[in-house]
Design an enzyme around this catalytic site. Structure first.
Site, PDB file in Angstrom:
ATOM      1  N   TYR A 189      35.445  49.953  59.593  1.00  0.00           N
ATOM      2  CA  TYR A 189      35.300  50.602  60.961  1.00  0.00           C
ATOM      3  C   TYR A 189      34.214  49.955  61.705  1.00  0.00           C
ATOM      4  CZ  TYR A 189      33.764  53.878  64.268  1.00  0.00           C
ATOM      5  OH  TYR A 189      33.028  54.560  65.498  1.00  0.00           O
TER       6      TYR A 189
ATOM      7  N   GLY B 258      40.245  63.378  73.101  1.00  0.00           N
ATOM      8  CA  GLY B 258      39.647  63.523  71.986  1.00  0.00           C
ATOM      9  C   GLY B 258      38.423  64.277  72.205  1.00  0.00           C
TER      10      GLY B 258
ATOM     11  N   ASN C 214      34.149  64.824  57.657  1.00  0.00           N
ATOM     12  CA  ASN C 214      33.343  63.744  57.081  1.00  0.00           C
ATOM     13  C   ASN C 214      31.737  63.839  57.418  1.00  0.00           C
ATOM     14  OD1 ASN C 214      35.488  62.212  55.709  1.00  0.00           O
ATOM     15  ND2 ASN C 214      36.044  61.625  58.099  1.00  0.00           N
ATOM     16  N   ASN C 215      31.781  64.240  58.502  1.00  0.00           N
ATOM     17  CA  ASN C 215      30.291  64.302  59.219  1.00  0.00           C
ATOM     18  C   ASN C 215      29.733  65.811  59.086  1.00  0.00           C
ATOM     19  OD1 ASN C 215      32.268  62.566  61.328  1.00  0.00           O
ATOM     20  ND2 ASN C 215      30.408  61.448  60.356  1.00  0.00           N
TER      21      ASN C 215
ATOM     22  N   LYS D  39      34.434  47.722  65.410  1.00  0.00           N
ATOM     23  CA  LYS D  39      33.442  47.811  66.743  1.00  0.00           C
ATOM     24  C   LYS D  39      32.897  46.533  67.052  1.00  0.00           C
ATOM     25  CE  LYS D  39      34.552  52.171  67.458  1.00  0.00           C
ATOM     26  NZ  LYS D  39      35.146  52.589  68.658  1.00  0.00           N
TER      27      LYS D  39
ATOM     28  N   PHE E 143      38.094  55.053  74.886  1.00  0.00           N
ATOM     29  CA  PHE E 143      37.619  55.802  73.681  1.00  0.00           C
ATOM     30  C   PHE E 143      38.451  55.748  72.378  1.00  0.00           C
ATOM     31  CE2 PHE E 143      35.964  58.481  77.217  1.00  0.00           C
ATOM     32  CZ  PHE E 143      34.668  58.221  76.890  1.00  0.00           C
TER      33      PHE E 143
ATOM     34  N   ASN F  93      24.498  59.650  66.833  1.00  0.00           N
ATOM     35  CA  ASN F  93      25.380  60.590  66.112  1.00  0.00           C
ATOM     36  C   ASN F  93      25.699  61.919  67.101  1.00  0.00           C
ATOM     37  OD1 ASN F  93      23.916  59.267  64.036  1.00  0.00           O
ATOM     38  ND2 ASN F  93      25.183  60.650  62.731  1.00  0.00           N
TER      39      ASN F  93
ATOM     40  N   LEU G 103      48.317  52.838  72.467  1.00  0.00           N
ATOM     41  CA  LEU G 103      47.701  51.484  72.875  1.00  0.00           C
ATOM     42  C   LEU G 103      48.406  50.529  72.077  1.00  0.00           C
ATOM     43  CD1 LEU G 103      43.686  51.881  72.837  1.00  0.00           C
ATOM     44  CD2 LEU G 103      45.209  51.634  74.835  1.00  0.00           C
TER      45      LEU G 103
ATOM     46  N   SER H  11      29.146  51.729  68.740  1.00  0.00           N
ATOM     47  CA  SER H  11      28.619  52.856  67.952  1.00  0.00           C
ATOM     48  C   SER H  11      27.299  52.173  67.272  1.00  0.00           C
ATOM     49  CB  SER H  11      29.494  53.097  66.739  1.00  0.00           C
ATOM     50  OG  SER H  11      28.864  53.560  65.438  1.00  0.00           O
ATOM     51  N   ALA H  12      26.321  52.920  66.910  1.00  0.00           N
ATOM     52  CA  ALA H  12      25.176  52.360  66.237  1.00  0.00           C
ATOM     53  C   ALA H  12      25.611  51.928  64.757  1.00  0.00           C
ATOM     54  CB  ALA H  12      24.144  53.824  65.852  1.00  0.00           C
TER      55      ALA H  12
HETATM   56  P1  NAD Z   1      38.432  61.302  68.429  1.00  0.00           P
HETATM   57  O1  NAD Z   1      39.303  61.006  67.428  1.00  0.00           O
HETATM   58  O2  NAD Z   1      38.393  62.816  68.929  1.00  0.00           O
HETATM   59  O3  NAD Z   1      39.075  60.619  69.931  1.00  0.00           O
HETATM   60  C1  NAD Z   1      39.804  59.368  69.919  1.00  0.00           C
HETATM   61  C2  NAD Z   1      41.180  59.450  70.665  1.00  0.00           C
HETATM   62  O4  NAD Z   1      41.945  58.691  70.464  1.00  0.00           O
HETATM   63  C3  NAD Z   1      42.005  60.817  70.159  1.00  0.00           C
HETATM   64  O5  NAD Z   1      42.516  61.649  71.009  1.00  0.00           O
HETATM   65  C4  NAD Z   1      43.183  60.169  69.406  1.00  0.00           C
HETATM   66  O6  NAD Z   1      44.389  60.740  69.450  1.00  0.00           O
HETATM   67  C5  NAD Z   1      43.276  58.761  70.284  1.00  0.00           C
HETATM   68  N1  NAD Z   1      44.240  57.737  69.930  1.00  0.00           N
HETATM   69  C6  NAD Z   1      43.662  57.171  68.650  1.00  0.00           C
HETATM   70  N2  NAD Z   1      44.656  56.125  68.384  1.00  0.00           N
HETATM   71  C7  NAD Z   1      45.424  55.995  69.632  1.00  0.00           C
HETATM   72  C8  NAD Z   1      46.405  54.877  69.949  1.00  0.00           C
HETATM   73  N3  NAD Z   1      46.745  53.998  69.300  1.00  0.00           N
HETATM   74  N4  NAD Z   1      46.783  55.092  71.295  1.00  0.00           N
HETATM   75  C9  NAD Z   1      46.276  55.995  72.295  1.00  0.00           C
HETATM   76  N5  NAD Z   1      45.246  57.140  71.836  1.00  0.00           N
HETATM   77  C10 NAD Z   1      44.989  56.881  70.455  1.00  0.00           C
HETATM   78  O7  NAD Z   1      37.129  60.577  68.297  1.00  0.00           O
HETATM   79  P2  NAD Z   1      35.800  60.655  69.018  1.00  0.00           P
HETATM   80  O8  NAD Z   1      34.866  61.300  68.451  1.00  0.00           O
HETATM   81  O9  NAD Z   1      35.975  61.425  70.589  1.00  0.00           O
HETATM   82  O10 NAD Z   1      35.406  59.160  69.478  1.00  0.00           O
HETATM   83  C11 NAD Z   1      35.657  58.342  70.578  1.00  0.00           C
HETATM   84  C12 NAD Z   1      35.358  57.089  70.414  1.00  0.00           C
HETATM   85  O11 NAD Z   1      34.130  56.926  70.177  1.00  0.00           O
HETATM   86  C13 NAD Z   1      35.800  56.530  69.208  1.00  0.00           C
HETATM   87  O12 NAD Z   1      36.245  54.889  69.954  1.00  0.00           O
HETATM   88  C14 NAD Z   1      35.022  56.127  68.106  1.00  0.00           C
HETATM   89  O13 NAD Z   1      35.113  55.214  67.225  1.00  0.00           O
HETATM   90  C15 NAD Z   1      33.710  56.132  68.961  1.00  0.00           C
HETATM   91  N6  NAD Z   1      32.632  56.607  68.301  1.00  0.00           N
HETATM   92  C16 NAD Z   1      32.435  58.061  67.669  1.00  0.00           C
HETATM   93  C17 NAD Z   1      31.332  58.395  67.213  1.00  0.00           C
HETATM   94  C18 NAD Z   1      31.578  59.870  66.627  1.00  0.00           C
HETATM   95  O14 NAD Z   1      30.546  60.145  65.681  1.00  0.00           O
HETATM   96  N7  NAD Z   1      32.210  60.752  67.034  1.00  0.00           N
HETATM   97  C19 NAD Z   1      30.177  57.672  66.739  1.00  0.00           C
HETATM   98  C20 NAD Z   1      30.455  56.231  67.553  1.00  0.00           C
HETATM   99  C21 NAD Z   1      31.386  55.936  67.915  1.00  0.00           C
HETATM  100  N1  UFG Z   2      25.573  64.163  55.223  1.00  0.00           N
HETATM  101  C1  UFG Z   2      25.307  65.358  54.229  1.00  0.00           C
HETATM  102  N2  UFG Z   2      26.606  65.929  54.026  1.00  0.00           N
HETATM  103  C2  UFG Z   2      27.780  65.765  54.523  1.00  0.00           C
HETATM  104  C3  UFG Z   2      27.968  65.071  55.589  1.00  0.00           C
HETATM  105  C4  UFG Z   2      26.897  64.247  55.910  1.00  0.00           C
HETATM  106  O1  UFG Z   2      24.346  65.244  53.512  1.00  0.00           O
HETATM  107  O2  UFG Z   2      28.718  66.704  53.990  1.00  0.00           O
HETATM  108  C5  UFG Z   2      24.514  63.424  55.685  1.00  0.00           C
HETATM  109  C6  UFG Z   2      24.835  62.031  55.539  1.00  0.00           C
HETATM  110  O3  UFG Z   2      24.486  61.660  54.221  1.00  0.00           O
HETATM  111  C7  UFG Z   2      23.601  61.367  56.572  1.00  0.00           C
HETATM  112  C8  UFG Z   2      23.681  62.626  57.785  1.00  0.00           C
HETATM  113  O4  UFG Z   2      24.242  63.690  56.973  1.00  0.00           O
HETATM  114  O5  UFG Z   2      22.534  61.447  56.090  1.00  0.00           O
HETATM  115  C9  UFG Z   2      24.557  62.154  58.810  1.00  0.00           C
HETATM  116  O6  UFG Z   2      25.806  61.749  58.159  1.00  0.00           O
HETATM  117  P1  UFG Z   2      27.151  61.655  59.181  1.00  0.00           P
HETATM  118  O7  UFG Z   2      28.638  61.350  58.297  1.00  0.00           O
HETATM  119  O8  UFG Z   2      27.258  63.068  59.859  1.00  0.00           O
HETATM  120  O9  UFG Z   2      26.788  60.703  60.182  1.00  0.00           O
HETATM  121  P2  UFG Z   2      26.587  59.032  60.009  1.00  0.00           P
HETATM  122  O10 UFG Z   2      25.216  58.975  60.371  1.00  0.00           O
HETATM  123  O11 UFG Z   2      26.940  58.651  58.637  1.00  0.00           O
HETATM  124  O12 UFG Z   2      27.705  58.249  60.948  1.00  0.00           O
HETATM  125  C10 UFG Z   2      27.859  58.613  62.179  1.00  0.00           C
HETATM  126  C11 UFG Z   2      29.346  58.502  62.448  1.00  0.00           C
HETATM  127  C12 UFG Z   2      29.691  56.814  62.344  1.00  0.00           C
HETATM  128  C13 UFG Z   2      28.889  56.077  63.226  1.00  0.00           C
HETATM  129  C14 UFG Z   2      27.535  56.447  62.684  1.00  0.00           C
HETATM  130  C15 UFG Z   2      26.474  55.581  63.754  1.00  0.00           C
HETATM  131  O13 UFG Z   2      30.319  59.190  61.627  1.00  0.00           O
HETATM  132  O14 UFG Z   2      30.933  56.694  62.941  1.00  0.00           O
HETATM  133  O15 UFG Z   2      27.118  57.587  62.723  1.00  0.00           O
HETATM  134  O16 UFG Z   2      25.206  55.861  63.280  1.00  0.00           O
HETATM  135  F1  UFG Z   2      29.150  54.668  63.077  1.00  0.00           F
END
Ligand code: NAD
Ligand code: UFG
Length: 344
Positions: free
Chosen positions: A148, A10, A197-198, A152, A80, A178, A59, A124-125
């Protein structure tokens, strides 16, 4: 160390696998490619200049997870794998609890049965979601606002109880703020399957012409420019934080949380402007209503990681924007339709 990395294909996992190899470790990836592509692993191998052991598996298949741990001779696991979309978790809570919580229980059972007791976990935060604080240190009261986030928090609690039950466990709960950006090569980066979404991937897709404008969720927050403020941490810094945590783990028996963030806040509009400078493109946007569940500001206090893990983020928003743009313009459709398979 020989390290099983679940979800290593990922976004964050792929950057961390590369950092582990560069630091002299031996990562093995376990992934079901639910939200990733084998092409990412191929590219990490290309950047590392060596093959990477990859096990395709789920998993939720407890027997498969146990088999992997029983023959793998692992020193540690970085976990992860999981589902991460906040909105989707509200619509499909059981799927989120099953994959994240049950998947983690399967992993922990297999680790315990096979005597592997060092774990780095992706938290995650979002666990600070109800604290009301804008600057978060690890000892704030925890609470969540969506399924979600609750997965965590539940996993963190399971890890605390497990570590309290048996002193052989060493567990790092890494609370990411982030994660954004991409490897400077432009070969690996974030590749969302659907509409992002982000913020950062959405902005990148507007810059490259895949989407026509950004909706800015809320312009009336009590922040300097009225838009949300977050702690954007470059994924390469985040990857280095995992290597630091893994290497420090032997000194920390029990389960301990560390924030991984920069300690600096940037607003949505600051991100837009930085991306415009990096790409030379204009990013049209419209300010719309606030997104339900969002807070005005969420920034890490990263001091504990600096003192105890000897880690701090080195990169800022300009680096994030440059590297995100480099990845996006070289891979406008992510790993799909990439040049990868053609010359493999
Ligand atoms: P990602 O989706 O890119 O990576 C997750 C990986 O897990 C993927 O490769 C997916 O194929 C694999 N996966 C999902 N379900 C599985 C299963 N049942 N068995 C085996 N593999 C599986 O996400 P990421 O952004 O790299 O996030 C990694 C971790 O960090 C996650 O646990 C996520 O919740 C956490 N996290 C991410 C963010 C963020 O903004 N990206 C913020 C805070 C925490
Ligand atoms: N935002 C926009 N437009 C968009 C997307 C986001 O204005 O299309 C804004 C949001 O309102 C926020 C900021 O950009 O103010 C950041 O938003 P993100 O969706 O990029 O990130 P978040 O802070 O909402 O959430 C992220 C991860 C979560 C994690 C969290 C922890 O997506 O998984 O950070 O702080 F839990």
């Amino acid at each position: 160390m020989r390290v099983l990395t679940t979800g290593g294909a990922g976004y964050i996992g792929s950057h961390t696998v590369l950092a582990l190899i560069e630091a002299g470790h031996e990562p093995v990836i376990f992934d079901n490619f639910d939200n990733s592509s084998p092409e990412a692993v191929r590219r990490v191998a290309e950047l590392a200049g060596r093959d990477i052991e990859l096990i395709e598996g789920d998993l939720l298949d407890a027997d498969a997870v146990d088999r992997v741990l029983s023959v793998g001779n692992f020193d540690a696991v970085i976990h992860f794998a999981g589902l991460k979309a906040v909105g989707e978790s509200t619509a499909q809570p059981l799927r989120y609890y099953r994959t994240n919580v049950v998947g983690t229980l399967n992993l922990l059972d297999a680790m315990q049965a096979n005597g592997v007791c060092q774990l780095v976990f992706s938290s995650s935060a979002t666990v600070y979601g109800t604290s009301g604080a804008s600057r978060c240190a690890e000892d704030l009261p925890l609470g969540t606002t969506n399924p979600y986030g609750t997965t965590k928090l539940q996993i963190e609690q399971i890890l605390d109880d497990l570590a309290a039950s048996d002193p052989s466990w060493h567990v790092a709960k890494l609370r990411y703020f982030n994660p954004v950006g991409a490897h400077a090569s432009g070969r690996i980066g974030e590749d969302p399957r659907d509409i992002p979404n982000n913020l950062m991937p959405y902005v990148s897709q507007v810059a490259v012409g895949r989407r026509d404008h950004l909706s800015v969720y809320g312009g009336d927050y009590p922040t300097p420019d009225g838009t949300g403020v977050r702690d954007f941490i470059h994924v390469v810094d985040l990857a280095a934080g995992h290597v630091a945590a893994l290497e420090a783990l032997p000194e920390f028996p029990g389960a301990r949380a560390w924030n991984l963030g920069t300690g600096e806040g940037n607003s949505v509009l600051e991100v837009v402007r930085a991306f415009e400078r990096a790409s030379g493109k204009s990013i049209p946007f419209e300010i719309v209503d606030r997104r339900p569940g969002d807070v005005a500001e969420l920034v890490a206090d990263p001091s504990r990681a600096r003192v105890e893990l000897h880690w701090k983020a080195e990169r800022g928003l300009e680096d994030v924007a440059r590297d995100s743009w480099n990845w996006q313009r070289n891979n406008p459709f992510g790993y799909e339709n990439s040049d990868g398979d053609a010359d493999a």
